[in-house]
Scaffold this motif. Structure first.
Motif, PDB file in Angstrom:
ATOM      1  N   MET A   1     -20.699  -3.733 -21.686  1.00 30.73           N
ATOM      2  CA  MET A   1     -20.542  -2.352 -21.233  1.00 30.73           C
ATOM      3  C   MET A   1     -19.602  -2.317 -20.049  1.00 30.73           C
ATOM      4  O   MET A   1     -19.573  -3.232 -19.233  1.00 30.73           O
ATOM      5  CB  MET A   1     -21.892  -1.784 -20.804  1.00 30.73           C
ATOM      6  N   CYS A   2     -18.855  -1.232 -19.951  1.00 37.08           N
ATOM      7  CA  CYS A   2     -17.969  -1.137 -18.795  1.00 37.08           C
ATOM      8  C   CYS A   2     -17.388   0.254 -18.689  1.00 37.08           C
ATOM      9  O   CYS A   2     -17.632   1.124 -19.517  1.00 37.08           O
ATOM     10  CB  CYS A   2     -16.848  -2.177 -18.892  1.00 37.08           C
ATOM     11  N   GLY A   3     -16.595   0.453 -17.636  1.00 42.41           N
ATOM     12  CA  GLY A   3     -15.754   1.616 -17.521  1.00 42.41           C
ATOM     13  C   GLY A   3     -14.363   1.242 -17.995  1.00 42.41           C
ATOM     14  O   GLY A   3     -13.842   0.178 -17.651  1.00 42.41           O
ATOM     15  N   VAL A   4     -13.771   2.082 -18.819  1.00 43.68           N
ATOM     16  CA  VAL A   4     -12.460   1.824 -19.423  1.00 43.68           C
ATOM     17  C   VAL A   4     -11.427   2.704 -18.736  1.00 43.68           C
ATOM     18  O   VAL A   4     -11.656   3.908 -18.560  1.00 43.68           O
ATOM     19  CB  VAL A   4     -12.485   2.138 -20.935  1.00 43.68           C
ATOM     20  N   HIS A   5     -10.280   2.126 -18.382  1.00 50.72           N
ATOM     21  CA  HIS A   5      -9.247   2.892 -17.692  1.00 50.72           C
ATOM     22  C   HIS A   5      -7.861   2.493 -18.181  1.00 50.72           C
ATOM     23  O   HIS A   5      -7.568   1.303 -18.356  1.00 50.72           O
ATOM     24  CB  HIS A   5      -9.309   2.669 -16.180  1.00 50.72           C
ATOM     25  N   LEU A   6      -6.999   3.496 -18.357  1.00 51.15           N
ATOM     26  CA  LEU A   6      -5.606   3.271 -18.763  1.00 51.15           C
ATOM     27  C   LEU A   6      -4.712   4.237 -18.005  1.00 51.15           C
ATOM     28  O   LEU A   6      -5.052   5.414 -17.838  1.00 51.15           O
ATOM     29  CB  LEU A   6      -5.441   3.506 -20.267  1.00 51.15           C
ATOM     30  N   LEU A   7      -3.577   3.736 -17.560  1.00 54.66           N
ATOM     31  CA  LEU A   7      -2.564   4.580 -16.925  1.00 54.66           C
ATOM     32  C   LEU A   7      -1.204   4.234 -17.514  1.00 54.66           C
ATOM     33  O   LEU A   7      -0.782   3.077 -17.472  1.00 54.66           O
ATOM     34  CB  LEU A   7      -2.536   4.369 -15.412  1.00 54.66           C
ATOM     35  N   VAL A   8      -0.561   5.228 -18.106  1.00 52.14           N
ATOM     36  CA  VAL A   8       0.817   5.079 -18.583  1.00 52.14           C
ATOM     37  C   VAL A   8       1.643   6.137 -17.862  1.00 52.14           C
ATOM     38  O   VAL A   8       1.551   7.329 -18.164  1.00 52.14           O
ATOM     39  CB  VAL A   8       0.924   5.261 -20.107  1.00 52.14           C
ATOM     40  N   ASP A   9       2.414   5.695 -16.894  1.00 52.86           N
ATOM     41  CA  ASP A   9       3.193   6.617 -16.066  1.00 52.86           C
ATOM     42  C   ASP A   9       4.354   5.836 -15.466  1.00 52.86           C
ATOM     43  O   ASP A   9       4.158   5.012 -14.571  1.00 52.86           O
ATOM     44  CB  ASP A   9       2.310   7.212 -14.971  1.00 52.86           C
ATOM     45  N   LYS A  10       5.526   6.070 -15.966  1.00 53.47           N
ATOM     46  CA  LYS A  10       6.697   5.300 -15.519  1.00 53.47           C
ATOM     47  C   LYS A  10       7.030   5.532 -14.052  1.00 53.47           C
ATOM     48  O   LYS A  10       7.758   4.739 -13.436  1.00 53.47           O
ATOM     49  CB  LYS A  10       7.912   5.653 -16.391  1.00 53.47           C
ATOM     50  N   SER A  11       6.457   6.614 -13.478  1.00 46.98           N
ATOM     51  CA  SER A  11       6.708   6.859 -12.050  1.00 46.98           C
ATOM     52  C   SER A  11       5.749   6.065 -11.170  1.00 46.98           C
ATOM     53  O   SER A  11       5.905   6.027  -9.954  1.00 46.98           O
ATOM     54  CB  SER A  11       6.568   8.350 -11.750  1.00 46.98           C
ATOM     55  N   ALA A  12       4.738   5.426 -11.789  1.00 49.35           N
ATOM     56  CA  ALA A  12       3.765   4.658 -11.016  1.00 49.35           C
ATOM     57  C   ALA A  12       4.336   3.280 -10.703  1.00 49.35           C
ATOM     58  O   ALA A  12       4.533   2.456 -11.598  1.00 49.35           O
ATOM     59  CB  ALA A  12       2.463   4.524 -11.808  1.00 49.35           C
ATOM     60  N   THR A  13       4.592   3.029  -9.452  1.00 49.47           N
ATOM     61  CA  THR A  13       5.199   1.752  -9.059  1.00 49.47           C
ATOM     62  C   THR A  13       4.176   0.740  -8.572  1.00 49.47           C
ATOM     63  O   THR A  13       4.509  -0.425  -8.358  1.00 49.47           O
ATOM     64  CB  THR A  13       6.244   1.984  -7.949  1.00 49.47           C
ATOM     65  N   ASP A  14       2.937   1.194  -8.370  1.00 55.60           N
ATOM     66  CA  ASP A  14       1.906   0.255  -7.930  1.00 55.60           C
ATOM     67  C   ASP A  14       0.573   0.628  -8.574  1.00 55.60           C
ATOM     68  O   ASP A  14       0.506   1.520  -9.426  1.00 55.60           O
ATOM     69  CB  ASP A  14       1.782   0.245  -6.396  1.00 55.60           C
ATOM     70  N   GLU A  15      -0.492  -0.043  -8.159  1.00 60.52           N
ATOM     71  CA  GLU A  15      -1.793   0.100  -8.809  1.00 60.52           C
ATOM     72  C   GLU A  15      -2.687   1.144  -8.145  1.00 60.52           C
ATOM     73  O   GLU A  15      -3.860   1.267  -8.521  1.00 60.52           O
ATOM     74  CB  GLU A  15      -2.523  -1.250  -8.799  1.00 60.52           C
ATOM     75  N   ARG A  16      -2.167   1.917  -7.212  1.00 67.46           N
ATOM     76  CA  ARG A  16      -3.052   2.785  -6.437  1.00 67.46           C
ATOM     77  C   ARG A  16      -3.846   3.762  -7.300  1.00 67.46           C
ATOM     78  O   ARG A  16      -5.060   3.934  -7.120  1.00 67.46           O
ATOM     79  CB  ARG A  16      -2.240   3.565  -5.398  1.00 67.46           C
ATOM     80  N   ALA A  17      -3.182   4.407  -8.263  1.00 70.02           N
ATOM     81  CA  ALA A  17      -3.862   5.419  -9.082  1.00 70.02           C
ATOM     82  C   ALA A  17      -4.971   4.806  -9.921  1.00 70.02           C
ATOM     83  O   ALA A  17      -6.102   5.302  -9.943  1.00 70.02           O
ATOM     84  CB  ALA A  17      -2.856   6.134  -9.979  1.00 70.02           C
ATOM     85  N   ILE A  18      -4.669   3.716 -10.601  1.00 73.49           N
ATOM     86  CA  ILE A  18      -5.702   3.120 -11.457  1.00 73.49           C
ATOM     87  C   ILE A  18      -6.764   2.407 -10.617  1.00 73.49           C
ATOM     88  O   ILE A  18      -7.927   2.336 -11.011  1.00 73.49           O
ATOM     89  CB  ILE A  18      -5.075   2.173 -12.514  1.00 73.49           C
ATOM     90  N   ALA A  19      -6.381   1.931  -9.441  1.00 70.14           N
ATOM     91  CA  ALA A  19      -7.385   1.339  -8.539  1.00 70.14           C
ATOM     92  C   ALA A  19      -8.381   2.397  -8.083  1.00 70.14           C
ATOM     93  O   ALA A  19      -9.577   2.119  -7.938  1.00 70.14           O
ATOM     94  CB  ALA A  19      -6.695   0.700  -7.334  1.00 70.14           C
ATOM     95  N   ASN A  20      -7.896   3.624  -7.858  1.00 74.53           N
ATOM     96  CA  ASN A  20      -8.801   4.723  -7.514  1.00 74.53           C
ATOM     97  C   ASN A  20      -9.786   4.995  -8.646  1.00 74.53           C
ATOM     98  O   ASN A  20     -10.976   5.277  -8.419  1.00 74.53           O
ATOM     99  CB  ASN A  20      -7.997   5.993  -7.231  1.00 74.53           C
ATOM    100  N   MET A  21      -9.304   4.929  -9.887  1.00 79.67           N
ATOM    101  CA  MET A  21     -10.162   5.145 -11.048  1.00 79.67           C
ATOM    102  C   MET A  21     -11.235   4.058 -11.134  1.00 79.67           C
ATOM    103  O   MET A  21     -12.410   4.347 -11.380  1.00 79.67           O
ATOM    104  CB  MET A  21      -9.316   5.164 -12.325  1.00 79.67           C
TER     105      MET A  21
END
Length: 601
Positions: free
Chosen positions: A1-21
């Motif tokens: 079991m887990c939390g699933v996360h995906l980010l596809v955004d060419k403007s994202a240059t680092d992990e900040r957004a998905i790290a927040n998730m």
């Protein structure tokens, strides 16, 4: 079991957004978290709750040594051992005991076409670099949720809608169009959420995207547990065999397992079968209400008697209005999407206590929807016997003083279309005409009238109410929730049953007949009671509870009255005048108001 996360955004240059998730979903997977940069602007992440194979080698996201395939998934594969044996025969070498590695290797070898052979509760993201595609997949029973935001070539996906908002990439504006369906159904419409820019994958959907975030196609798959060519028609013996197999499958884990035990027929039969087959008592948990509110609730008594019979012990969790007020904000902080069902709070309370002892929590959810256990199912059978008679009864009967509240609801729900009649039966109150037309799109198109009604409950109420609150409540405390009655062979058995067979049996007769044969007649003949808070009693007798509810309802009316039908405006202005007839609706509005104030910008 887990939390699933995906980010596809060419403007994202680092992990900040998905790290927040990932950070906002720690409760779903408190044992490990991981982020992988798949390619420029493409990130995959997981929060892991360790159930099978606790070693670090089984952590997620999973990838191959070539770095060409990646998997983040949430769930439990019922048939993972069968799939594993087949993969081994085809030369695959496994490094772990986890079902996650089985799923990864299966997808790697069989691709999208192999998804139809999976059995389980799951939602996952699979990235295949060589095929330049991303798969978003949700199991066809709807046990696990998967939310997503897609705009132009930006794709964000997660197990929880709030994680998308907390990424900083998706706004937290209210989808006001969901207020009307919530008023009658207690949930948002299928595929929608209360966030305007967040959608939910429907059960059985496979959404295919490119690595650049472009949407390619959406297809559907169904459960594959078809009967063998020589299997006889469904009967109690076959049902019992399937249920025993389901219990042994769902109660087995490498971590401590417990059970939500109401003392009713469904959960009691599961516990009885487990003990009969293994001789192992399990921790069980039951809600009990403080003495002044106990008269109509005997769950704890029945549960205690059952567990004592097998040498085990049941833990009663006693609550009252003061406890509710003390824990409400904590509950609200864990509520991903509002579902107007007080069973959500009760399940959350049970999981809050159970996490001290177990990591898997089994419940009897699903039996009522499969085998017609609700009052509305009996009411619909009554209607189907003489539909022309009921349609011809004058509406003025609804206002007669000798007509009970349930009888008024029955009469008001009658529609010239049998499908729409059951849609009204299943709603809190008969739905407006336009909403009824929208809901008809989700109503089964084939089968007899009663079989279609059960199918509607299974695809709508079960998925968007019960399974959502079961998963959210358990995962809020890092617990995997399981539901043996929704094992795929049992779901398939239900779908094999004819309309005549379903309509001519008493509610859940197979379950009750097995209980009687096993010496548990007192449970089989126990009157069914709902699983919910004593809202009306608390409202009438506890000023703090009443004031909190009224304040939130009036506050909701001050801002959102325009979204509610005119005939309900007085409820928003003077909620205390409606407690006798509409206490469930009052609680639903209270919950929605509180959730909006906490989460909507």
């Amino acid at each position: 079991m887990c939390g699933v996360h995906l980010l596809v955004d060419k403007s994202a240059t680092d992990e900040r957004a998905i790290a927040n998730m990932v950070e906002s979903c720690t409760h779903r997977g408190p044992d490990h978290s991981g982020i992988i940069k798949v390619s420029n602007g493409v990130f995959l992440a997981s929060n892991r709750l360790k159930i099978l194979d606790s070693r670090d080698e089984a952590n997620q996201p999973i990838s191959n040594k070539e770095g060409s395939a990646f998997l983040s998934w949430n769930g439990f594969l019922y048939n993972f051992q069968e799939l594993k044996n087949q993969l081994i025969s085809e030369g695959v070498v496994f490094k772990t005991r986890s079902d996650g590695e089985v799923l990864f290797q299966w997808l790697l070898l069989k691709g999208k076409e192999g998804i139809q052979y999976l059995e389980g509760m799951f939602a996952f993201v699979f990235v295949n670099i060589n095929k330049s595609e991303i798969l978003l997949v949700r199991d066809p029973v709807g046990m696990k949720s998967l939310y997503y935001h897609h705009h132009e070539n930006k794709l964000i996906c997660s197990s929880e809608a709030l994680c998308l908002v907390r990424s900083g990439k998706v706004g937290a504006s209210l989808d006001s169009q969901q207020v009307l369906p919530y008023w009658y159904l207690r949930t948002a419409m299928p595929s929608a959420s209360f966030f305007k820019k967040v959608k939910e994958l429907l059960p059985g959907q496979i959404a295919v995207f490119g690595l650049d975030g472009s949407k390619k196609e959406v297809t559907k798959f169904a459960i594959n547990a078809a009967p063998g060519p020589n299997r006889p028609a469904p009967d109690q013996k076959i049902f019992e065999q399937c249920l025993i197999e389901a219990v042994l499958k769902h109660f087995t884990a490498e971590v401590p397992v417990g059970m939500v035990l109401s003392g009713g027929a469904d959960s009691s039969l599961l516990y009885h079968i487990w003990y009969k087959e293994t001789g192992i008592p399990l921790p069980t948990f039951t809600i009990g209400f403080e003495s002044s509110y106990r008269d109509s609730n005997s769950d704890a008594t029945f549960a205690d008697n059952l567990t004592k019979k097998y040498g085990g012990g049941n833990q009663e969790i006693k609550i009252g209005p003061a406890f509710f007020l003390q824990t409400w904000d904590e509950y609200l902080s864990h509520l991903d999407q509002p579902v107007g069902d007080s069973a959500s709070y009760l399940t959350w309370v049970i999981a809050r206590e159970a996490k001290k002892r177990v990591k898997v929590l089994v419940s009897g959810v699903g039996a009522d929807e499969l085998f017609g256990g609700y009052n509305r199912h009996m009411a619909f059978k009554t209607y189907l016997k003489r539909p022309n008679l009921w349609r011809g009864l004058p509406h003025f009967l609804q206002n007669m003083p000798f007509i009970s509240r349930n009888q008024k609801k029955f009469l008001a729900s009658i529609h010239e279309n049998p499908d729409r009649t059951f849609i009204n039966f299943a709603a809190l109150n008969p739905v407006p005409e336009n909403l009824g037309k929208d809901l008809s799109d989700y109503y089964p198109k084939s089968g007899g009238n009663y079989k279609k009604a059960l199918g509607y409950d299974q695809s709508f109420y079960l998925v968007h109410d019960l399974l959502k609150i079961h998963d959210n409540a358990c995962m809020s405390h890092g617990i995997e929730g399981r539901a043996p009655y929704l094992d795929w062979p049992l779901v398939a058995l239900n779908r094999e049953m004819s309309d005549k067979q379903l309509i001519n049996t008493t509610p859940k007769s197979w379950i009750k007949e097995i209980l009687i044969a096993e010496g548990l007649e007192n449970i089989a003949k126990r009157k069914k009671s709902g699983f919910g808070l004593p809202i009306k009693e608390w409202f009438l007798h506890h000023s703090g509870f009443r004031m909190k509810m009224c304040s939130a309802i009036i506050d909701f009316g001050n801002t959102y009255a325009g979204l509610v039908p005119k005939e309900w405006q007085s409820l928003l202005k003077n909620p205390e005048d409606h407690i006798q007839a509409h206490y469930l609706l009052l609680f639903n509005v209270f919950l929605l108001s509180e959730w909006i104030n906490k989460n909507i910008q």
